[in-house]
Design a protein around this motif. Structure first.
Motif, short mmCIF file in Angstrom:
data_model
loop_
_atom_site.label_atom_id
_atom_site.label_comp_id
_atom_site.label_asym_id
_atom_site.label_seq_id
_atom_site.Cartn_x
_atom_site.Cartn_y
_atom_site.Cartn_z
N UNK A 1 0.81 -1.23 0.00
CA UNK A 1 0.00 0.00 0.00
C UNK A 1 0.84 1.27 0.00
N UNK A 2 2.10 1.19 0.46
CA UNK A 2 2.96 2.37 0.46
C UNK A 2 3.28 2.82 -0.96
N UNK A 3 3.10 1.95 -1.94
CA UNK A 3 3.38 2.28 -3.33
C UNK A 3 2.12 2.58 -4.14
N UNK A 4 0.95 2.42 -3.53
CA UNK A 4 -0.31 2.67 -4.24
C UNK A 4 -0.35 4.09 -4.77
N UNK A 5 -0.76 4.23 -6.02
CA UNK A 5 -0.85 5.54 -6.65
C UNK A 5 0.45 6.04 -7.23
N UNK A 6 1.56 5.36 -6.97
CA UNK A 6 2.86 5.75 -7.50
C UNK A 6 3.20 4.88 -8.71
N UNK A 7 3.84 5.45 -9.71
CA UNK A 7 4.19 4.63 -10.87
C UNK A 7 5.27 3.60 -10.53
N UNK A 8 5.03 2.36 -10.90
CA UNK A 8 5.98 1.28 -10.66
C UNK A 8 6.00 0.36 -11.87
N UNK A 9 7.05 -0.43 -11.95
CA UNK A 9 7.13 -1.52 -12.91
C UNK A 9 7.17 -2.84 -12.15
N UNK A 10 6.66 -3.88 -12.77
CA UNK A 10 6.78 -5.23 -12.23
C UNK A 10 7.78 -5.99 -13.08
N UNK A 11 8.81 -6.53 -12.43
CA UNK A 11 9.73 -7.43 -13.11
C UNK A 11 9.47 -8.83 -12.57
N UNK A 12 8.93 -9.70 -13.43
CA UNK A 12 8.48 -11.02 -13.00
C UNK A 12 9.37 -12.08 -13.63
#
Length: 522
Positions: A498-509
């Motif tokens: 939740x600390x990253x909610x609303x912030x742009x992120x990438x997922x590396x899977x």
């Protein structure tokens, strides 16, 4: 380094940097807390050579319905099947193909019928008491829900009950008397009629003339409420060339699909022809498109591929050769055409990713298979209980068998895992994908995945520039393994994102001997 080589090198480096900068500067895609199917590359920025999309196939199960009543026959199909509360509903065309040497014989079947089920497997025909069969007999102990008597609806038209598509309207503003809607072909005037019903049994016209007229319509044509765009959307058959109207029927080119939208189900936009990217041109008989119920921003379709293979030794060795030759005495294609199910998806309703490989092949050769009309997939998916104790629910879809070949056609059920149409797959040596920048809402990231006992999946959260975020790195991720519809991803610090909610992120899977079907922040 020679000057020319240096220039080429500098140009390549510059283009690479510009591409990377543009990717980093791109507006992040807001996925909120919606489920994302791994059916296309919309969210994927890059993937390794060993990470690939894999199309999965449904498992054949039991025959759940045999169309053997006097008012049904060998041409039954075009089923609309959906869950309605605790009940499963099925609407289908009742039609008999009375095949004789060089001609079709007379047949009394020309209806839309209704059946229902408590589990999607065991079906019954309720006696509706609406229409007499045989016509004029006064015997109304049947499940006919739309019949020729409905031609009294409008004296200037010819409703065609063997081209129905029925759905429950999910429009929150839908009035009670139109809770159920249907599209029905009109044989004249040429076009599609709009129907409504308060209970799915008693039907009336919404307009005294066809509401869509630009097309051929000699297939299952359908419409539904699209919750993503908050409007109705229709899909129907047209031919890419030739003329197909009430007075002049000379189709040519390819059988294909057309769409339009509406705010009221009566007035429709100008039609658009579907586009399929780099998929090869195909003869598409039906379309079977609808929003996927777990991810309604994605439309899934199961069109029928129609193939005329021509006469050959292999064709002669397919099931029921004598009947095939008799059908060909009427028209050569009736005996040599073969049909099967395809899979396609769209995020805008017009541009589709269509898999060229078959989704539902004709299967092992046996009676009632490998013919024109085989593997017409019913419209709409339903969720059903698994017969494996402790296993989650699964998806059921249904397809036609025995078209043409006997006194009554059949409906077979097929199953697959929830969200299990396509996966991102990698072998044991491993593969990886990186998403485009996204924003999300929610507290945890859940995956629908399957691995081997030795396989696994790890997820790293990155900044848009590709820098691992502290506490959410691949080294911090606790590898997932197993086979589940929804499991949260955990890192050493836990699974709260939740600390990253609303912030742009990438997922590396990263995957090894694993399939990833879908993911969701929630």
């Amino acid at each position: 380094m020679p000057r020319t080589a240096r220039l080429v090198f500098l140009v390549c480096i510059t283009l690479s940097l510009l591409t990377t900068a543009a990717s980093f500067a791109a507006e992040p895609i807001n996925i909120g807390s919606r489920l994302e199917l791994l059916v296309d590359d919309t969210l994927i920025d890059s993937r390794s050579e060993d990470a690939r999309f894999e199309l999965h196939h449904p498992t054949p199960r039991e025959v759940v319905f045999t169309y053997d009543k006097p008012w049904e026959g060998s041409g039954c199909g075009y089923q609309s099947i959906f869950k309605d509360g605790d009940k499963y509903r099925m609407y289908y065309k009742a039609w008999h193909l009375n095949v004789q040497e060089k001609k079709f014989g007379p047949a009394n079947s020309n209806f839309t019928c209704y059946a229902e089920s408590d589990d999607g497997i065991h079906w019954k025909r309720p006696d509706l008491g609406l229409f007499s069969f045989p016509p004029g007999s006064g015997n109304k102990d049947n499940n006919i829900v739309i019949g020729k008597a409905h031609r009294d609806w409008m004296k200037s038209a010819k409703p065609d009950p063997v081209h129905p598509a029925v759905f429950k309207d999910e429009n929150p503003a839908c009035p009670p008397d139109a809770k159920y809607k249907a599209i029905l072909r009109s044989r004249g005037p040429h076009g599609l009629l709009a129907l409504k019903s308060p209970d799915g049994i008693h039907w009336s016209l919404m307009s005294d003339k066809p509401v869509i007229t630009k097309g051929a319509f000699d297939s299952e044509n359908l419409a539904f409420w699209d919750p993503a765009t908050k409007q109705y959307r229709a899909y129907w058959r047209y031919f890419t060339k030739g003329t197909t109207n009430e007075k002049n029927w000379k189709p040519s080119g390819l059988r294909d699909i057309r769409t339009a939208t509406s705010d009221d189900f009566i007035h429709w936009s100008e039609p658009q022809d579907l586009k399929y990217g780099d998929a090869p041109p195909e003869q598409l008989y039906t379309n079977q498109i609808k929003p996927y119920y777990r991810a309604p921003h994605i439309l899934v379709g199961f069109p029928t591929r129609y193939v005329e293979r021509g006469w050959s030794k292999s064709m002669e060795q397919l099931p029921e050769y004598k009947h095939r030759k008799m059908r060909s005495s009427i028209s050569n294609r009736y005996g040599m055409a073969i049909t099967e199910g395809l899979f396609m998806t769209s995020r805008d309703g017009v541009n589709f990713k269509r898999w060229p490989e078959a989704f539902l092949r004709p299967g092992i050769e046996r009676k009632d298979t490998w013919n024109y009309g085989h593997q017409y997939i019913a419209w709409q998916l339903v969720e059903t209980r698994s017969d494996i104790e402790g296993a989650p629910d699964e998806l059921s879809l249904y397809a036609t068998e025995g078209y043409w070949t006997g006194e009554g056609s059949k409906l077979r059920r097929y199953t697959m895992r929830i969200d299990g149409f396509v996966s991102l797959n990698a072998p044991l040596k491993g593969g990886e994908i990186t998403t485009k920048p996204i924003t999300f809402t929610g507290k945890e990231l859940k995956l629908n995945f399957s691995t081997s006992a030795a396989g696994g999946i790890t997820v790293e959260l990155q900044t848009p520039a590709g820098k691992p975020i502290e506490g959410f790195t691949a080294a911090d991720c606790i590898e997932l393994f197993g086979d589940t519809i929804a499991r949260p991803v955990s890192w050493k610090k836990g699974n709260d994102v939740s600390s990253l909610a609303g912030k742009p992120v990438r997922l590396k899977i990263k995957l090894k001997d694993a399939d990833l079907y879908s993911f969701k922040f929630e």
